[in-house]
Design a protein around this motif. Structure first.
Motif, PDB file in Angstrom:
ATOM      1  N   VAL A   8       0.825  -1.139  -0.053  1.00  0.00           N
ATOM      2  CA  VAL A   8      -0.065   0.175   0.096  1.00  0.00           C
ATOM      3  C   VAL A   8       0.806   1.299  -0.049  1.00  0.00           C
ATOM      4  CG1 VAL A   8      -1.735   1.240   1.072  1.00  0.00           C
ATOM      5  CG2 VAL A   8      -1.889  -1.215   1.003  1.00  0.00           C
ATOM      6  N   ASP A   9       0.518   2.034  -0.865  1.00  0.00           N
ATOM      7  CA  ASP A   9       1.337   3.305  -0.964  1.00  0.00           C
ATOM      8  C   ASP A   9       2.980   3.011  -1.135  1.00  0.00           C
ATOM      9  OD1 ASP A   9      -0.916   4.832  -1.036  1.00  0.00           O
ATOM     10  OD2 ASP A   9      -1.033   4.906   0.942  1.00  0.00           O
ATOM     11  N   GLY A  10       3.450   1.899  -1.607  1.00  0.00           N
ATOM     12  CA  GLY A  10       4.756   1.689  -1.934  1.00  0.00           C
ATOM     13  C   GLY A  10       5.376   0.810  -0.747  1.00  0.00           C
ATOM     14  N   GLN A  11       4.684   0.811   0.294  1.00  0.00           N
ATOM     15  CA  GLN A  11       5.203   0.129   1.528  1.00  0.00           C
ATOM     16  C   GLN A  11       4.464  -1.350   1.641  1.00  0.00           C
ATOM     17  OE1 GLN A  11       7.328   2.349   2.596  1.00  0.00           O
ATOM     18  NE2 GLN A  11       6.932   1.855   4.863  1.00  0.00           N
ATOM     19  N   VAL A  12       5.240  -2.225   2.316  1.00  0.00           N
ATOM     20  CA  VAL A  12       5.139  -3.497   2.268  1.00  0.00           C
ATOM     21  C   VAL A  12       4.627  -4.091   3.898  1.00  0.00           C
ATOM     22  CG1 VAL A  12       5.790  -6.107   1.790  1.00  0.00           C
ATOM     23  CG2 VAL A  12       6.532  -4.154   0.101  1.00  0.00           C
ATOM     24  N   TYR A  13       3.690  -4.907   3.987  1.00  0.00           N
ATOM     25  CA  TYR A  13       3.370  -5.068   5.215  1.00  0.00           C
ATOM     26  C   TYR A  13       3.023  -6.606   5.557  1.00  0.00           C
ATOM     27  CZ  TYR A  13       2.281  -0.221   5.357  1.00  0.00           C
ATOM     28  OH  TYR A  13       2.370   1.019   5.613  1.00  0.00           O
ATOM     29  N   ALA A  14       3.207  -7.200   6.414  1.00  0.00           N
ATOM     30  CA  ALA A  14       3.031  -8.796   6.688  1.00  0.00           C
ATOM     31  C   ALA A  14       2.306  -8.941   7.901  1.00  0.00           C
ATOM     32  CB  ALA A  14       4.539  -9.474   6.762  1.00  0.00           C
TER      33      ALA A  14
END
Length: 107
Positions: A38-44
């Motif tokens: 999302v918006d170039g950020q990665v989350y896990a």
């Protein structure tokens, strides 16, 4: 021993494998995880909803919220916080880092 030194960083996916504003499911070191971009950020996060046995990667991602496909509860993917009923338990999140176009998850 600090928490940082006890973390095991595992290669999860390429950044390109995660479409922008979407979620994919991956297995990393035997764990079922959801990866979001999302918006170039990665989350896990864990990929299994804490309320019912449903895979979050099959849910609907809107902004920083993933909606479970089973009972429509929502989690904030940034911190795992349960946002609404029927959810009462947060989903676990994992630190990530990007190196050489690859996403690494700390387990």
């Amino acid at each position: 021993m600090t928490e940082q030194s006890s973390q095991q960083w595992c290669d999860a996916a390429s950044v390109e494998a995660i479409p922008e504003d979407d979620v994919i499911g991956v297995e990393v070191d035997g764990k079922d995880l959801a990866l979001y971009r999302v918006d170039g950020q990665v989350y896990a996060t864990d990929n299994i909803c804490t309320h019912g046995h449903a895979r979050l990667c099959d849910g609907f991602l809107e902004g920083h919220e993933i909606e479970c496909p089973l009972h429509q509860g929502k989690f904030d993917i940034r911190d795992g916080r349960a946002m609404c009923a029927p959810l009462t338990v947060d989903v676990r999140t994992y630190p990530i880092r990007i190196e050489g176009g690859r996403v690494f998850v700390a387990l």
